[in-house]
Write an enzyme that holds these catalytic residues in place. Sequence first.
Site, PDB file in Angstrom:
ATOM      1  N   HIS A   1       0.872  -1.178   0.000  1.00 50.05           N
ATOM      2  CA  HIS A   1       0.000   0.000   0.000  1.00 50.05           C
ATOM      3  C   HIS A   1       0.914   1.235   0.000  1.00 50.05           C
ATOM      4  O   HIS A   1       2.015   1.186   0.551  1.00 50.05           O
ATOM      5  CB  HIS A   1      -0.823  -0.057   1.292  1.00 50.05           C
TER       6      HIS A   1
ATOM      7  N   ASP B   1       3.288  -4.565   7.913  1.00 45.28           N
ATOM      8  CA  ASP B   1       2.084  -3.744   7.822  1.00 45.28           C
ATOM      9  C   ASP B   1       0.889  -4.690   7.957  1.00 45.28           C
ATOM     10  O   ASP B   1       0.561  -5.427   7.026  1.00 45.28           O
ATOM     11  CB  ASP B   1       2.088  -3.012   6.471  1.00 45.28           C
TER      12      ASP B   1
ATOM     13  N   LYS C   1     -10.039  -0.912  10.564  1.00 48.02           N
ATOM     14  CA  LYS C   1     -10.152  -2.084   9.684  1.00 48.02           C
ATOM     15  C   LYS C   1     -10.481  -3.356  10.467  1.00 48.02           C
ATOM     16  O   LYS C   1     -10.606  -4.429   9.893  1.00 48.02           O
ATOM     17  CB  LYS C   1      -8.867  -2.254   8.870  1.00 48.02           C
TER      18      LYS C   1
HETATM   19  N1  PMP Z   1      -1.633  -0.835   4.502  1.00 49.21           N
HETATM   20  C1  PMP Z   1      -2.589  -1.581   3.945  1.00 49.21           C
HETATM   21  C2  PMP Z   1      -2.256  -2.966   3.466  1.00 49.21           C
HETATM   22  C3  PMP Z   1      -3.882  -1.066   3.827  1.00 49.21           C
HETATM   23  O1  PMP Z   1      -4.840  -1.813   3.277  1.00 49.21           O
HETATM   24  C4  PMP Z   1      -4.157   0.242   4.310  1.00 49.21           C
HETATM   25  C5  PMP Z   1      -5.537   0.860   4.181  1.00 49.21           C
HETATM   26  N2  PMP Z   1      -6.181   0.585   2.969  1.00 49.21           N
HETATM   27  C6  PMP Z   1      -3.127   0.969   4.904  1.00 49.21           C
HETATM   28  C7  PMP Z   1      -1.877   0.399   4.976  1.00 49.21           C
HETATM   29  C8  PMP Z   1      -3.344   2.333   5.445  1.00 49.21           C
HETATM   30  O2  PMP Z   1      -4.170   2.296   6.559  1.00 49.21           O
HETATM   31  P1  PMP Z   1      -4.753   3.628   7.203  1.00 49.21           P
HETATM   32  O3  PMP Z   1      -5.374   4.395   6.086  1.00 49.21           O
HETATM   33  O4  PMP Z   1      -5.754   3.135   8.184  1.00 49.21           O
HETATM   34  O5  PMP Z   1      -3.628   4.349   7.834  1.00 49.21           O
END
Ligand code: PMP
Length: 405
Positions: free
Chosen positions: A122, A199, A225
């Site tokens: 991500h 992560d 999440k």
């Molecule tokens: N890493 C992954 C694998 C994610 O799916 C996400 C959110 N889609 C994030 C990081 C970022 O998370 P956040 O927006 O809650 O900081």
Amino acid sequence: MPFSVEKIRADFPVLNQKVHGKPLVYLDNAATTQKPVQVINRLSDYYRNENSNVHRGVHLLSQKATEDYEQARTAIANYINAAESKEIIFTRGTTESVNLLATVLEEWVQPGDVILVSAMEHHSNLVPWQQLCRRRSAELKIIPVDSKGILDLEFLKKSLNPQVKLVAVNHISNVLGTINPVKEIVGLAHDAGVPVLIDGAQALAHTKVDVQEIGADFYAFSGHKVYAPMGIGVLYGRQTWMRRLPPYQYGGEMIDRVSFDEVTFNELPYKYEAGTPNVGGVLALETALQYVQKLGIEQIRKHEDLLLEKATNQLLQVEGMKIIGKAPDKTAVLSFLVDGVHPYDLGTLLDQMGVAVRTGYHCAEPLIKQMGLSGTVRASFALYNSEEEVDVFTDAVKKAVNMLR
Ligand code: PMP
């Protein structure tokens, strides 16, 4: 506890509504999960009855808030099996956890060093490392992902050497659903003396997370999440690391003694929690994890895997259907494309039929582009999704594809 989707759904008020006149089928859980009443009530109770700042007051409310806040830290530490609760640092979410780490590791990375990330990261676990490498004249190396969505561990093995200062990979991909072999990755990196950040943004809602078993030095996740509110997350950091790394932000709470000329810093975890924390969010995160624990993560995984398999089989009946992400170890995320149909158009029609999915790059633009795509449609499942919803979803896809062709 028996796993009854019907009973579970009654806990999630938001699911009981119509969109565009159709019952809502919420399949955007990888973006954020809905919240059960237990979590909503915990947050509301805190603001109704307890609201007070922590670690500061001599008065009763502040003492109660502090007690609950620290008790929640212990419960969250236990949930992910951290060796000590001081290894749990509260942040706004995964993004802040990764940025915190990328800031405090500044001096650890020297010109010519290497940081290894995977091609399926991500943006939150890519851009902070890309920018750190730029600031430090270091090199960002990308561990490739094959066409099925499996990480190239041979590349990782070959790339590990004393110049590598960190390996940062996700536990579960938000695009492909791949569950990465994080324990093995940590083992390989540690054999070469390299620390690892996992992560875990997509992991906590779908799989057991035991940070000691995985062995990671750092593990980041977001509350929203895993059925908790937005704006609360965790950086788990081994105390051997966090004790010697510098602070992230400066201000109240993170200090021990202050004069106009000098300061000494507080002990862990407070050294990394400058300012007033999201106390209500922490308490609600504890409640969300209790909710998951009560249902049992293995049962949840079994249910979601069933939904994934059913949805995959039914989608494959559509002519020109391409599933993106076919790793054998996969969960809860179903990315797909249909020949001759633009993902955005498909997503828009699905919305009209009450089905909420995500379309586009899913914050993983380099991965999608490397696959020669301009985006996918992504349906992602949670513990409250039902088999009937999978039928509604796949029927809606078939209908929409016919309309768009
Ligand atoms: N890493 C992954 C694998 C994610 O799916 C996400 C959110 N889609 C994030 C990081 C970022 O998370 P956040 O927006 O809650 O900081």
